[in-house]
Design a protein around this motif. Structure first.
Motif, PDB file in Angstrom:
ATOM      1  N   ASP A   1      35.157  44.118  22.436  1.00  0.00           N
ATOM      2  CA  ASP A   1      35.949  43.333  21.495  1.00  0.00           C
ATOM      3  C   ASP A   1      35.745  41.835  21.707  1.00  0.00           C
ATOM      4  OD1 ASP A   1      38.616  43.702  19.638  1.00  0.00           O
ATOM      5  OD2 ASP A   1      38.638  41.830  20.821  1.00  0.00           O
ATOM      6  N   PRO A   2      35.282  41.087  20.701  1.00  0.00           N
ATOM      7  CA  PRO A   2      34.971  39.666  20.897  1.00  0.00           C
ATOM      8  C   PRO A   2      36.168  38.836  21.342  1.00  0.00           C
ATOM      9  CG  PRO A   2      34.646  40.336  18.582  1.00  0.00           C
ATOM     10  CD  PRO A   2      35.016  41.563  19.340  1.00  0.00           C
ATOM     11  N   PHE A   3      37.366  39.180  20.870  1.00  0.00           N
ATOM     12  CA  PHE A   3      38.543  38.414  21.265  1.00  0.00           C
ATOM     13  C   PHE A   3      38.797  38.550  22.767  1.00  0.00           C
ATOM     14  CE2 PHE A   3      43.120  38.398  22.198  1.00  0.00           C
ATOM     15  CZ  PHE A   3      43.396  37.081  21.883  1.00  0.00           C
ATOM     16  N   TRP A   4      38.817  39.777  23.242  1.00  0.00           N
ATOM     17  CA  TRP A   4      39.048  40.011  24.664  1.00  0.00           C
ATOM     18  C   TRP A   4      37.897  39.470  25.501  1.00  0.00           C
ATOM     19  CZ3 TRP A   4      43.642  40.415  26.160  1.00  0.00           C
ATOM     20  CH2 TRP A   4      44.606  41.017  25.350  1.00  0.00           C
ATOM     21  N   ARG A   5      36.693  39.493  24.958  1.00  0.00           N
ATOM     22  CA  ARG A   5      35.516  38.918  25.598  1.00  0.00           C
ATOM     23  C   ARG A   5      35.789  37.442  25.919  1.00  0.00           C
ATOM     24  NH1 ARG A   5      30.978  40.600  28.210  1.00  0.00           N
ATOM     25  NH2 ARG A   5      30.327  38.440  28.212  1.00  0.00           N
ATOM     26  N   ALA A   6      36.341  36.746  24.926  1.00  0.00           N
ATOM     27  CA  ALA A   6      36.580  35.313  25.073  1.00  0.00           C
ATOM     28  C   ALA A   6      37.623  35.046  26.172  1.00  0.00           C
ATOM     29  CB  ALA A   6      37.043  34.725  23.748  1.00  0.00           C
ATOM     30  N   ILE A   7      38.699  35.839  26.111  1.00  0.00           N
ATOM     31  CA  ILE A   7      39.740  35.697  27.138  1.00  0.00           C
ATOM     32  C   ILE A   7      39.147  35.959  28.511  1.00  0.00           C
ATOM     33  CG2 ILE A   7      41.924  36.658  27.994  1.00  0.00           C
ATOM     34  CD1 ILE A   7      42.400  35.202  25.437  1.00  0.00           C
ATOM     35  N   TYR A   8      38.368  37.046  28.560  1.00  0.00           N
ATOM     36  CA  TYR A   8      37.722  37.486  29.796  1.00  0.00           C
ATOM     37  C   TYR A   8      36.827  36.382  30.356  1.00  0.00           C
ATOM     38  CZ  TYR A   8      35.043  40.864  32.635  1.00  0.00           C
ATOM     39  OH  TYR A   8      34.452  41.559  33.632  1.00  0.00           O
ATOM     40  N   GLY A   9      36.099  35.732  29.432  1.00  0.00           N
ATOM     41  CA  GLY A   9      35.150  34.700  29.843  1.00  0.00           C
ATOM     42  C   GLY A   9      35.801  33.474  30.469  1.00  0.00           C
ATOM     43  N   LEU A  10      37.112  33.311  30.225  1.00  0.00           N
ATOM     44  CA  LEU A  10      37.818  32.171  30.822  1.00  0.00           C
ATOM     45  C   LEU A  10      37.818  32.254  32.342  1.00  0.00           C
ATOM     46  CD1 LEU A  10      40.959  31.461  28.624  1.00  0.00           C
ATOM     47  CD2 LEU A  10      39.101  29.895  29.177  1.00  0.00           C
ATOM     48  N   ASN A  11      37.674  33.459  32.857  1.00  0.00           N
ATOM     49  CA  ASN A  11      37.575  33.642  34.308  1.00  0.00           C
ATOM     50  C   ASN A  11      36.196  33.152  34.739  1.00  0.00           C
ATOM     51  OD1 ASN A  11      37.173  34.568  36.879  1.00  0.00           O
ATOM     52  ND2 ASN A  11      37.328  36.748  36.353  1.00  0.00           N
ATOM     53  N   PRO A  12      36.127  32.052  35.468  1.00  0.00           N
ATOM     54  CA  PRO A  12      34.822  31.459  35.792  1.00  0.00           C
ATOM     55  C   PRO A  12      33.926  32.421  36.571  1.00  0.00           C
ATOM     56  CG  PRO A  12      36.609  29.980  36.394  1.00  0.00           C
ATOM     57  CD  PRO A  12      37.242  31.277  36.040  1.00  0.00           C
ATOM     58  N   MET A  13      34.530  33.323  37.328  1.00  0.00           N
ATOM     59  CA  MET A  13      33.707  34.223  38.137  1.00  0.00           C
ATOM     60  C   MET A  13      32.920  35.199  37.256  1.00  0.00           C
ATOM     61  SD  MET A  13      33.846  33.049  41.056  1.00  0.00           S
ATOM     62  CE  MET A  13      32.940  34.280  41.986  1.00  0.00           C
TER      63      MET A  13
ATOM     64  N   THR B   1      36.685  40.707  37.105  1.00  0.00           N
ATOM     65  CA  THR B   1      35.337  40.149  37.165  1.00  0.00           C
ATOM     66  C   THR B   1      34.366  41.326  37.179  1.00  0.00           C
ATOM     67  OG1 THR B   1      36.238  38.386  38.541  1.00  0.00           O
ATOM     68  CG2 THR B   1      33.856  38.597  38.537  1.00  0.00           C
ATOM     69  N   PRO B   2      33.232  41.218  36.495  1.00  0.00           N
ATOM     70  CA  PRO B   2      32.326  42.376  36.437  1.00  0.00           C
ATOM     71  C   PRO B   2      31.553  42.589  37.732  1.00  0.00           C
ATOM     72  CG  PRO B   2      31.412  40.544  35.207  1.00  0.00           C
ATOM     73  CD  PRO B   2      32.774  40.120  35.640  1.00  0.00           C
ATOM     74  N   VAL B   3      32.280  42.953  38.794  1.00  0.00           N
ATOM     75  CA  VAL B   3      31.600  43.205  40.066  1.00  0.00           C
ATOM     76  C   VAL B   3      31.153  44.658  40.137  1.00  0.00           C
ATOM     77  CG1 VAL B   3      31.838  43.213  42.580  1.00  0.00           C
ATOM     78  CG2 VAL B   3      32.890  41.385  41.231  1.00  0.00           C
ATOM     79  N   VAL B   4      32.070  45.571  39.792  1.00  0.00           N
ATOM     80  CA  VAL B   4      31.724  46.997  39.917  1.00  0.00           C
ATOM     81  C   VAL B   4      31.267  47.597  38.587  1.00  0.00           C
ATOM     82  CG1 VAL B   4      33.254  47.393  41.864  1.00  0.00           C
ATOM     83  CG2 VAL B   4      34.105  47.743  39.545  1.00  0.00           C
ATOM     84  N   TYR B   5      31.518  46.874  37.511  1.00  0.00           N
ATOM     85  CA  TYR B   5      31.144  47.397  36.195  1.00  0.00           C
ATOM     86  C   TYR B   5      30.425  46.294  35.410  1.00  0.00           C
ATOM     87  CZ  TYR B   5      35.258  44.694  34.975  1.00  0.00           C
ATOM     88  OH  TYR B   5      36.143  43.656  34.836  1.00  0.00           O
ATOM     89  N   PRO B   6      29.645  46.642  34.403  1.00  0.00           N
ATOM     90  CA  PRO B   6      29.012  45.607  33.589  1.00  0.00           C
ATOM     91  C   PRO B   6      29.996  45.069  32.556  1.00  0.00           C
ATOM     92  CG  PRO B   6      28.322  47.762  32.841  1.00  0.00           C
ATOM     93  CD  PRO B   6      29.241  48.000  34.014  1.00  0.00           C
ATOM     94  N   SER B   7      29.880  43.793  32.238  1.00  0.00           N
ATOM     95  CA  SER B   7      30.839  43.215  31.296  1.00  0.00           C
ATOM     96  C   SER B   7      30.600  43.734  29.878  1.00  0.00           C
ATOM     97  CB  SER B   7      30.753  41.693  31.327  1.00  0.00           C
ATOM     98  OG  SER B   7      29.432  41.294  31.082  1.00  0.00           O
ATOM     99  N   SER B   8      29.448  44.403  29.689  1.00  0.00           N
ATOM    100  CA  SER B   8      29.182  44.970  28.358  1.00  0.00           C
ATOM    101  C   SER B   8      30.213  46.026  27.991  1.00  0.00           C
ATOM    102  CB  SER B   8      27.769  45.540  28.325  1.00  0.00           C
ATOM    103  OG  SER B   8      27.565  46.399  29.431  1.00  0.00           O
ATOM    104  N   LEU B   9      30.976  46.492  28.960  1.00  0.00           N
ATOM    105  CA  LEU B   9      32.041  47.471  28.675  1.00  0.00           C
ATOM    106  C   LEU B   9      33.129  46.864  27.795  1.00  0.00           C
ATOM    107  CD1 LEU B   9      32.702  49.463  31.987  1.00  0.00           C
ATOM    108  CD2 LEU B   9      31.458  50.169  29.941  1.00  0.00           C
TER     109      LEU B   9
END
Lengths: 288, 434
Positions: free
Chosen positions: A225-237, A214-222
């Motif tokens: 890659d759009p594919f990994w972005r999508a997977i990442y986004g599945l985490n509701p937090m 979850t982007p607590v200590v870092y920004p999610s802009s790091l």
């Protein structure tokens, strides 16, 4: 003998209540109507949890503030200063704290929710009420801590001269997302912990793993890659934290498709958690 | 209107005992699910039946329990330990589902399986009343309405805003019971919760339960105390091995329970140092009821003296020991308690060794029916109860109707807890001249 029957399902008031006792196998109905009928007890249990939580601590309710505040200080020092992790153009302290306020709520819900059934074993074994009430009350009681920490966040923003954007009206929505996620995970873990006491030991590990997803200590802009972005986004937090930063600090993390994905993730966790819990709850009395 | 408020048909509950019920670790669970099919398969190959090849042994805590309870009935549930009383109560209060069979309960139901459910020691008495009341199923306004009543019943007015952790255990229990006693549901399931507090409080609890019965509420009550059952309940169900053995008027069922040897008999002995009731001063070895000829007897003639023999072993010298008995009838009335008041019993320390004391209850004193005797050995000065065995033995008093008992030649029902044969004298008074 025609008394008003409390705890009767809505619309069923004044009608005689009938209890059917029969074997239960497999999946059970959610029976949210019964849950609603017991809302007064839910209120009392939340009140008890809030009242008792910090009774034996020296610092009392200030823990609700100190916990995220100290974590923020540590993060700011190590991740912000030493590691130089970018923070979407806002001061790192604010960047971290805006995430830590909902995150702490989530982490505590995870921890307390998972042990809620075992902790309340003496109740579960002696009185009938919808068992769902116990983890739900535990998770909801964290709201008080959340509100306290949120006020500190507003104060901190004032100190840094950062004013909330007009999108601040969406904060309750993001909090609702955090709440639904916490409930879902809490239900899964609470039911599992009755059968497998391993859960208790896995929680710190799970919390840590989840925090770094979850982007607590870092920004999610790091994550570009759009594919990994999508997977990442599945985490509701992810949606929760980005939403908090966007609506309060005005970062460029406006919820787009990602928030829909997060919402779907949260609902899936919550609904599956409800059903899993209902399936296992009939064994609680004999096992806990 | 159908007056049956509870109908159970074929209720059965199975517990698996082969499999570890309780805490498992994921590893065990995974290992088991991996190896179980193989073990079952190899069992089948070796010619075992599918059930025998199963890993689990099962225990039927309840088997085919059926009954109907009508509105306003107060039903006692009796049986020795492990007979299934508590399991039945758990199933009826929806805590655990039955394995087979079903039950239907009509009306608002509350269960009191323990005193103090929902109490939290960090909360004050006031807060606990609301919390525990709500957990037991009371509405907030209902609790508010009965709040003063609960507080005065528990006699904790002065400490109502003190955290419960500062309460004495007696106060804690009183408050906890007071909340439970004011649970005003139409159907009440109660498990032995009366066994708390001091005697005077117990008595008030019993009265409260009696009130519940008189108010037309339906009560199912589990207890080991036969006098309590007969006093509170009109009907009793005796369970044994998870099945209904007898179901009928409580005095009859209790009588049968006592005679069946499952409960108390006319002769009880305790073997083995540690299993004997008592402390390091004295331990109880046996209690026996006998007639004038010293033969153990369960049925005794109302006209003849009844001997209650207490057999005990003194382990430590230097203590004066006074044996005593309490006698209850099958309606639960406490008829009397009596101890050996001789100088020897009250003042003279007993040397270690085995002793036997006999108390003689005079003939033509007790009434007909079942009597239950509790035995005690205590020191009077300073008062110390070394042992107290509740409901140690029981016997039945029989009025043979030979015409020379207090009954005379009257054949009907005679009420009264005792039936003394009194001496009467009648003289005709001269009419005053006037």
């Amino acid at each position: 003998m025609d008394r008003v029957i409390p705890n009767a399902p809505p619309g069923g008031l004044n009608r005689t209540m009938v209890h059917h006792i029969r074997p239960q196998r497999g999946w059970a109905r959610l029976d949210l109507g019964e849950l609603w009928a017991y809302r007064e007890l839910l209120g009392f249990l939340i009140w008890r949890d809030v009242k008792v939580r910090y009774k034996q601590t020296v610092l009392g309710a200030s823990w609700a503030i100190l916990q995220p505040l100290f974590t923020m200080l540590v993060f700011t020092l190590f991740f912000g200063r030493l590691a130089g992790i970018p923070s979407d153009g806002v001061p790192y302290a604010l960047f971290a704290f805006a995430a830590l306020v909902p995150w702490t709520f989530f982490a505590n819900a995870l921890l307390l929710g998972s042990t809620s059934i075992v902790e309340n074993a003496n109740l579960i074994k002696k009185v009938y009420f919808p068992r769902l009430i116990v983890p739900i009350a535990t998770v909801l009681s964290g709201t008080v801590d959340f509100i306290l920490a949120f006020i500190v966040l507003l104060g901190l923003m004032l100190g840094y001269g950062v004013f909330p954007t007009e999108n601040v009206i969406y904060v309750p929505l993001f909090f609702a997302l955090a709440l639904v996620t916490s409930l879902g995970v809490g239900l899964w873990l609470a039911a599992m912990n009755v059968q497998f006491r391993d859960v208790r030991y896995a929680i710190p590990f799970l919390t840590q793993l989840w925090m770094f997803s979850t982007p607590v200590v870092y920004p999610s802009s790091l994550i570009a890659d759009p594919f990994w972005r999508a997977i990442y986004g599945l985490n509701p937090m992810v949606g929760v934290v980005e939403g908090f930063r966007w609506s309060l600090l005005g970062t460029d993390t406006a919820p787009g498709a990602a928030i829909a994905l997060s919402a779907v993730g949260a609902v899936v966790i919550a609904v599956s958690g409800l059903f899993y819990f209902r399936r296992l709850e009939k064994t609680f009395v004999d096992v806990v | 209107m159908n007056d049956v408020v509870m109908r159970a048909s074929g209720l059965s509950k199975e517990y698996r005992i082969g499999k570890v019920i309780g805490t498992r670790s994921i590893r065990e669970s995974v290992m088991n699910s991996v190896s179980a099919p193989w073990r079952k398969l190899s069992g089948l190959v070796r010619g075992q039946s599918a059930a025998a090849a199963g890993l689990d042994e099962s225990l039927w805590a309840l088997e085919d329990i059926s009954f109907e309870i009508r509105r306003g009935e107060v039903v006692g549930l009796i049986g020795r330990n492990g007979a299934g009383k508590s399991t039945l109560l758990k199933v009826l209060s929806k805590l655990t589902p039955p394995t087979r069979g079903e039950a239907e309960i009509v009306g608002r139901m509350g269960s009191l399986l323990e005193v103090g459910t929902g109490f939290h020691s960090e909360l004050t008495g006031r807060e606990n009343i609301f919390l525990a009341g709500s957990i037991l199923g009371m509405r907030r306004d209902e609790i508010r309405h009965r709040f003063d009543e609960i507080v005065s019943f528990a006699e904790v007015e002065k400490f109502i805003d003190t955290p419960a952790k500062h309460y004495s255990s007696g106060m804690y229990m009183r408050l906890a019971f007071a909340v439970a006693a004011h649970l005003d549901t139409e159907i009440l399931l109660v498990d032995e919760v009366l066994a708390v507090g001091d005697t005077s409080f117990q008595k008030r609890c019993l009265n409260k339960m009696e009130e519940a019965g008189r108010d037309g509420r339906t009560v199912i009550f589990v207890s080991h105390s036969m006098p309590t059952i007969t006093r509170l309940c009109s009907r009793a169900i005796m369970l044994d091995g998870g099945r209904v053995q007898v179901d009928g008027p409580s005095a009859e069922v209790v009588g049968q329970y006592l005679r069946s040897g499952h409960g108390t008999t006319a002769h009880r002995t305790w073997d083995g140092e540690t299993r004997r009731p008592g402390n390091d001063v004295v331990r109880l070895c046996g209690v026996r009821v006998h007639d004038g000829q010293l033969a153990t007897s369960e049925a005794l003639d109302i006209r003849r003296p009844i001997g209650i023999e207490i057999d005990y072993e003194v382990l430590t010298p230097g203590t004066a020991l006074q044996p005593g008995i309490h006698v209850h009838n099958d309606r639960g009335d406490h008829l009397f308690c009596a101890g050996d008041t001789t100088h020897e019993a009250r003042q003279v320390p007993k040397d270690p060794g085995r002793y036997q004391s006999i108390a003689w209850i005079p003939g033509n004193l007790l009434s007909e029916g079942v009597h239950i005797v509790s035995a005690a050995v205590s020191t009077t000065d300073p008062l110390q109860v070394h042992l107290f065995e509740r409901d140690a033995v029981a016997f039945q008093v029989i009025d043979t109707m030979d015409g020379d008992s207090a009954r005379g030649d009257y054949g009907g029902w005679i009420s009264g807890a005792v039936r003394p044969l009194l001496e009467w004298s009648t003289a005709r008074q001269p009419v005053a001249a006037g």
